[in-house]
Design an enzyme around this catalytic site. Structure first.
Site, short mmCIF file in Angstrom:
data_model
loop_
_atom_site.label_atom_id
_atom_site.label_comp_id
_atom_site.label_asym_id
_atom_site.label_seq_id
_atom_site.Cartn_x
_atom_site.Cartn_y
_atom_site.Cartn_z
N LYS A 127 -17.59 -52.39 70.94
CA LYS A 127 -17.68 -53.46 69.94
C LYS A 127 -18.02 -54.78 70.62
O LYS A 127 -17.89 -54.92 71.83
CB LYS A 127 -16.35 -53.64 69.20
CG LYS A 127 -15.82 -52.43 68.49
CD LYS A 127 -16.59 -52.15 67.23
CE LYS A 127 -15.97 -50.96 66.50
NZ LYS A 127 -16.81 -50.50 65.42
N SER A 168 -21.91 -48.16 64.58
CA SER A 168 -21.37 -49.51 64.43
C SER A 168 -22.12 -50.58 65.22
O SER A 168 -21.99 -51.76 64.92
CB SER A 168 -19.89 -49.55 64.81
OG SER A 168 -19.72 -49.36 66.19
#
Length: 144
Positions: A94, A57
């Protein structure tokens, strides 16, 4: 997914060239210096931990599966920082959009995740550095 690894870094020798012109000995070309990786990479030792990235990610900003992440709990979180957080019981790495309460991936194939009122969410720290391992080692592959 995110794995926490505790590593003690020691002072290691490095080699540096002086860049002096003339006819010097080939052996004299390199000088051994000492560098402390703790001092170079870690700003707040008592508030810092090292973890291992897992997944794809964050590839868009250069964090790849297996990279080591140096996470600082002392620094204040700013908008668009790369963070490690506990999101509903799972550690995630993230980018954070503080304005819209979103967790952002750096991979276009993965949509943003809204942090809702019902979610269990806590920021564990800000990723201040990442280290790419080009050859797996015992410590990393064994999860120690």
């Amino acid at each position: 997914m995110y794995t926490v690894i505790l590593i003690s870094m020691n002072v290691i020798p490095i080699f540096a060239s002086a860049g002096i012109t003339g006819f010097e000995s080939p052996a004299g070309e390199y000088t051994q210096l000492r560098i402390n990786l703790d001092e170079l990479l870690i700003e707040h030792p008592s508030a810092t931990f090292i973890g291992q990235a897992s997944g794809e990610s964050m590839q868009g900003i250069g964090i790849f599966d297996g990279d080591l992440l140096i996470v600082d709990r002392h620094v204040s979180v700013q908008n668009q920082d790369v963070i490690v957080a506990n999101y509903n019981g799972e550690f995630v790495c993230k980018m954070i959009d503080l304005t819209h309460r979103l967790l952002l991936s750096a991979n276009e194939a993965m949509p943003p995740v809204r942090i809702g009122c019902q979610d269990i969410f806590s920021i564990e720290g800000v990723v201040i550095r990442s280290i790419r391992c080009h050859r797996s080692s015992y410590l990393i592959s064994s999860g120690v």
